[in-house]
Write a protein that holds these residues in place. Sequence first.
Motif, PDB file in Angstrom:
ATOM      1  N   LEU A   1     -18.122  -2.249 -18.460  1.00  0.00           N
ATOM      2  CA  LEU A   1     -16.958  -1.386 -18.309  1.00  0.00           C
ATOM      3  C   LEU A   1     -17.361  -0.151 -17.510  1.00  0.00           C
ATOM      4  CD1 LEU A   1     -14.025  -0.661 -18.969  1.00  0.00           C
ATOM      5  CD2 LEU A   1     -14.869   0.418 -21.068  1.00  0.00           C
ATOM      6  N   VAL A   2     -16.731   0.013 -16.362  1.00  0.00           N
ATOM      7  CA  VAL A   2     -16.930   1.202 -15.534  1.00  0.00           C
ATOM      8  C   VAL A   2     -15.784   2.140 -15.897  1.00  0.00           C
ATOM      9  CG1 VAL A   2     -17.053   2.112 -13.175  1.00  0.00           C
ATOM     10  CG2 VAL A   2     -18.012  -0.152 -13.707  1.00  0.00           C
ATOM     11  N   ARG A   3     -16.107   3.175 -16.655  1.00  0.00           N
ATOM     12  CA  ARG A   3     -15.061   4.079 -17.148  1.00  0.00           C
ATOM     13  C   ARG A   3     -14.552   5.033 -16.079  1.00  0.00           C
ATOM     14  NH1 ARG A   3     -14.862   3.920 -22.800  1.00  0.00           N
ATOM     15  NH2 ARG A   3     -16.619   2.762 -23.671  1.00  0.00           N
ATOM     16  N   SER A   4     -15.419   5.393 -15.158  1.00  0.00           N
ATOM     17  CA  SER A   4     -15.022   6.364 -14.143  1.00  0.00           C
ATOM     18  C   SER A   4     -15.591   5.964 -12.795  1.00  0.00           C
ATOM     19  CB  SER A   4     -15.504   7.761 -14.546  1.00  0.00           C
ATOM     20  OG  SER A   4     -15.033   8.711 -13.632  1.00  0.00           O
ATOM     21  N   GLY A   5     -14.909   5.032 -12.131  1.00  0.00           N
ATOM     22  CA  GLY A   5     -15.319   4.599 -10.804  1.00  0.00           C
ATOM     23  C   GLY A   5     -14.862   5.609  -9.763  1.00  0.00           C
ATOM     24  N   LYS A   6     -15.001   5.243  -8.516  1.00  0.00           N
ATOM     25  CA  LYS A   6     -14.580   6.127  -7.425  1.00  0.00           C
ATOM     26  C   LYS A   6     -13.103   6.466  -7.596  1.00  0.00           C
ATOM     27  CE  LYS A   6     -15.242   6.598  -2.475  1.00  0.00           C
ATOM     28  NZ  LYS A   6     -15.819   5.938  -1.306  1.00  0.00           N
ATOM     29  N   GLY A   7     -12.777   7.719  -7.444  1.00  0.00           N
ATOM     30  CA  GLY A   7     -11.399   8.145  -7.629  1.00  0.00           C
ATOM     31  C   GLY A   7     -10.985   8.195  -9.090  1.00  0.00           C
ATOM     32  N   GLY A   8     -11.972   8.163 -10.000  1.00  0.00           N
ATOM     33  CA  GLY A   8     -11.684   8.226 -11.430  1.00  0.00           C
ATOM     34  C   GLY A   8     -11.104   6.947 -11.998  1.00  0.00           C
ATOM     35  N   LYS A   9     -11.164   5.867 -11.233  1.00  0.00           N
ATOM     36  CA  LYS A   9     -10.557   4.606 -11.668  1.00  0.00           C
ATOM     37  C   LYS A   9     -11.463   3.852 -12.634  1.00  0.00           C
ATOM     38  CE  LYS A   9      -7.589   4.175  -7.768  1.00  0.00           C
ATOM     39  NZ  LYS A   9      -7.561   3.814  -6.397  1.00  0.00           N
ATOM     40  N   ARG A  10     -10.849   3.203 -13.570  1.00  0.00           N
ATOM     41  CA  ARG A  10     -11.535   2.415 -14.591  1.00  0.00           C
ATOM     42  C   ARG A  10     -11.415   0.947 -14.213  1.00  0.00           C
ATOM     43  NH1 ARG A  10     -11.496   3.450 -20.666  1.00  0.00           N
ATOM     44  NH2 ARG A  10     -11.628   1.395 -21.606  1.00  0.00           N
ATOM     45  N   ARG A  11     -12.514   0.191 -14.381  1.00  0.00           N
ATOM     46  CA  ARG A  11     -12.456  -1.254 -14.128  1.00  0.00           C
ATOM     47  C   ARG A  11     -13.527  -1.947 -14.945  1.00  0.00           C
ATOM     48  NH1 ARG A  11     -15.732   0.455 -10.001  1.00  0.00           N
ATOM     49  NH2 ARG A  11     -17.375  -0.932  -9.283  1.00  0.00           N
ATOM     50  N   GLU A  12     -13.362  -3.233 -15.111  1.00  0.00           N
ATOM     51  CA  GLU A  12     -14.363  -4.051 -15.787  1.00  0.00           C
ATOM     52  C   GLU A  12     -14.920  -5.011 -14.751  1.00  0.00           C
ATOM     53  OE1 GLU A  12     -14.721  -5.868 -20.196  1.00  0.00           O
ATOM     54  OE2 GLU A  12     -12.981  -6.540 -19.051  1.00  0.00           O
ATOM     55  N   VAL A  13     -16.240  -5.131 -14.719  1.00  0.00           N
ATOM     56  CA  VAL A  13     -16.884  -6.014 -13.753  1.00  0.00           C
ATOM     57  C   VAL A  13     -17.733  -7.029 -14.486  1.00  0.00           C
ATOM     58  CG1 VAL A  13     -16.907  -4.196 -11.995  1.00  0.00           C
ATOM     59  CG2 VAL A  13     -18.915  -4.525 -13.443  1.00  0.00           C
ATOM     60  N   GLY A  14     -18.098  -8.081 -13.767  1.00  0.00           N
ATOM     61  CA  GLY A  14     -18.967  -9.096 -14.329  1.00  0.00           C
ATOM     62  C   GLY A  14     -20.415  -8.861 -13.926  1.00  0.00           C
ATOM     63  N   MET A  15     -21.315  -9.390 -14.729  1.00  0.00           N
ATOM     64  CA  MET A  15     -22.740  -9.362 -14.385  1.00  0.00           C
ATOM     65  C   MET A  15     -23.351 -10.675 -14.891  1.00  0.00           C
ATOM     66  SD  MET A  15     -25.533  -6.317 -14.816  1.00  0.00           S
ATOM     67  CE  MET A  15     -26.103  -6.602 -16.489  1.00  0.00           C
ATOM     68  N   ASP A  16     -24.141 -11.325 -14.032  1.00  0.00           N
ATOM     69  CA  ASP A  16     -24.659 -12.660 -14.339  1.00  0.00           C
ATOM     70  C   ASP A  16     -25.768 -12.640 -15.395  1.00  0.00           C
ATOM     71  OD1 ASP A  16     -27.437 -12.796 -12.804  1.00  0.00           O
ATOM     72  OD2 ASP A  16     -25.999 -11.757 -11.522  1.00  0.00           O
ATOM     73  N   ALA A  17     -26.049 -13.816 -15.952  1.00  0.00           N
ATOM     74  CA  ALA A  17     -27.032 -13.959 -17.033  1.00  0.00           C
ATOM     75  C   ALA A  17     -28.430 -13.502 -16.615  1.00  0.00           C
ATOM     76  CB  ALA A  17     -27.071 -15.411 -17.520  1.00  0.00           C
ATOM     77  N   TRP A  18     -28.816 -13.786 -15.371  1.00  0.00           N
ATOM     78  CA  TRP A  18     -30.143 -13.368 -14.904  1.00  0.00           C
ATOM     79  C   TRP A  18     -30.278 -11.853 -14.961  1.00  0.00           C
ATOM     80  CZ3 TRP A  18     -31.954 -10.353 -10.898  1.00  0.00           C
ATOM     81  CH2 TRP A  18     -33.338 -10.413 -10.649  1.00  0.00           C
ATOM     82  N   ALA A  19     -29.236 -11.133 -14.548  1.00  0.00           N
ATOM     83  CA  ALA A  19     -29.271  -9.667 -14.567  1.00  0.00           C
ATOM     84  C   ALA A  19     -29.394  -9.151 -15.999  1.00  0.00           C
ATOM     85  CB  ALA A  19     -28.023  -9.103 -13.901  1.00  0.00           C
ATOM     86  N   TRP A  20     -28.689  -9.799 -16.929  1.00  0.00           N
ATOM     87  CA  TRP A  20     -28.803  -9.387 -18.334  1.00  0.00           C
ATOM     88  C   TRP A  20     -30.233  -9.584 -18.836  1.00  0.00           C
ATOM     89  CZ3 TRP A  20     -25.338  -6.397 -20.530  1.00  0.00           C
ATOM     90  CH2 TRP A  20     -24.034  -6.421 -20.068  1.00  0.00           C
ATOM     91  N   GLU A  21     -30.869 -10.669 -18.415  1.00  0.00           N
ATOM     92  CA  GLU A  21     -32.275 -10.905 -18.806  1.00  0.00           C
ATOM     93  C   GLU A  21     -33.177  -9.793 -18.281  1.00  0.00           C
ATOM     94  OE1 GLU A  21     -33.693 -14.755 -17.579  1.00  0.00           O
ATOM     95  OE2 GLU A  21     -31.874 -15.728 -18.335  1.00  0.00           O
ATOM     96  N   GLN A  22     -32.940  -9.360 -17.039  1.00  0.00           N
ATOM     97  CA  GLN A  22     -33.753  -8.300 -16.445  1.00  0.00           C
ATOM     98  C   GLN A  22     -33.512  -6.961 -17.136  1.00  0.00           C
ATOM     99  OE1 GLN A  22     -35.951  -9.733 -14.335  1.00  0.00           O
ATOM    100  NE2 GLN A  22     -34.652 -11.470 -14.869  1.00  0.00           N
ATOM    101  N   LEU A  23     -32.306  -6.750 -17.610  1.00  0.00           N
ATOM    102  CA  LEU A  23     -31.940  -5.495 -18.268  1.00  0.00           C
ATOM    103  C   LEU A  23     -32.458  -5.415 -19.703  1.00  0.00           C
ATOM    104  CD1 LEU A  23     -30.332  -2.848 -17.909  1.00  0.00           C
ATOM    105  CD2 LEU A  23     -28.291  -4.108 -18.677  1.00  0.00           C
ATOM    106  N   GLN A  24     -32.679  -6.562 -20.313  1.00  0.00           N
ATOM    107  CA  GLN A  24     -33.036  -6.616 -21.739  1.00  0.00           C
ATOM    108  C   GLN A  24     -34.256  -5.770 -22.116  1.00  0.00           C
ATOM    109  OE1 GLN A  24     -30.835  -8.024 -23.942  1.00  0.00           O
ATOM    110  NE2 GLN A  24     -32.104  -6.784 -25.284  1.00  0.00           N
ATOM    111  N   PRO A  25     -35.365  -5.800 -21.375  1.00  0.00           N
ATOM    112  CA  PRO A  25     -36.501  -4.942 -21.761  1.00  0.00           C
ATOM    113  C   PRO A  25     -36.123  -3.456 -21.801  1.00  0.00           C
ATOM    114  CG  PRO A  25     -37.204  -6.569 -20.151  1.00  0.00           C
ATOM    115  CD  PRO A  25     -35.705  -6.667 -20.249  1.00  0.00           C
ATOM    116  N   TRP A  26     -35.294  -3.012 -20.855  1.00  0.00           N
ATOM    117  CA  TRP A  26     -34.870  -1.612 -20.880  1.00  0.00           C
ATOM    118  C   TRP A  26     -33.976  -1.341 -22.085  1.00  0.00           C
ATOM    119  CZ3 TRP A  26     -35.862   3.083 -20.213  1.00  0.00           C
ATOM    120  CH2 TRP A  26     -34.874   4.054 -20.343  1.00  0.00           C
ATOM    121  N   LEU A  27     -33.072  -2.263 -22.417  1.00  0.00           N
ATOM    122  CA  LEU A  27     -32.189  -2.067 -23.568  1.00  0.00           C
ATOM    123  C   LEU A  27     -33.004  -1.971 -24.862  1.00  0.00           C
ATOM    124  CD1 LEU A  27     -29.237  -4.475 -22.679  1.00  0.00           C
ATOM    125  CD2 LEU A  27     -29.338  -1.985 -22.403  1.00  0.00           C
TER     126      LEU A  27
END
Length: 167
Positions: free
Chosen positions: A28-54
């Motif tokens: 969830l991007v709460r404050s995108g460009k122009g203050g716009k809110r949007r939800e984006v997708g992220m693939d499973a590989w990216a989640w795996e890469q993010l997991q050590p940081w989380l």
Amino acid sequence: MLWRAGLRIGEALALSELDLDQQRGAVLVRSGKGGKRREVGMDAWAWEQLQPWLSRRVQLPVGPLFCGINAPALGRPCTPGACREQLRRVAHQAGVRRRFAPHQLRHAHAVEMAREGVPLNVIQRQLGHTNLGVTSIYLQGIDNTEIIAAVNARHAPVLSASSMLRL
């Protein structure tokens, strides 16, 4: 997040852990460009890469998802400038010889999605563009060899070109 979700650096730095929905593969991007809110997708590989940081992040003070890890900045928000500098340093260490800007990762995300056959309007929504023309500019990163290969792969027409000509 910049590469695999196509986020702007400011959008990534504004995230909190509550903005991540790994079950759905959504951010969830709460404050995108122009203050716009949007939800984006992220693939499973990216989640795996993010997991050590989380896993590391839960041991730090409550705050933004991406934060300082050393005193005196421990748990404090990262600045865009500091992130740009760190990414440039890592790119240089990895042997990248050309100038590197984190926004190039967002462009790479758009080009890769286009190559994978994702419809242009979906790429537009993922990137948070209101104007399809801006999304098209991102896709200028497709090189000439790819364009030539795509045209050369076209099938011959069903009717011959001369079938309707009168000689």
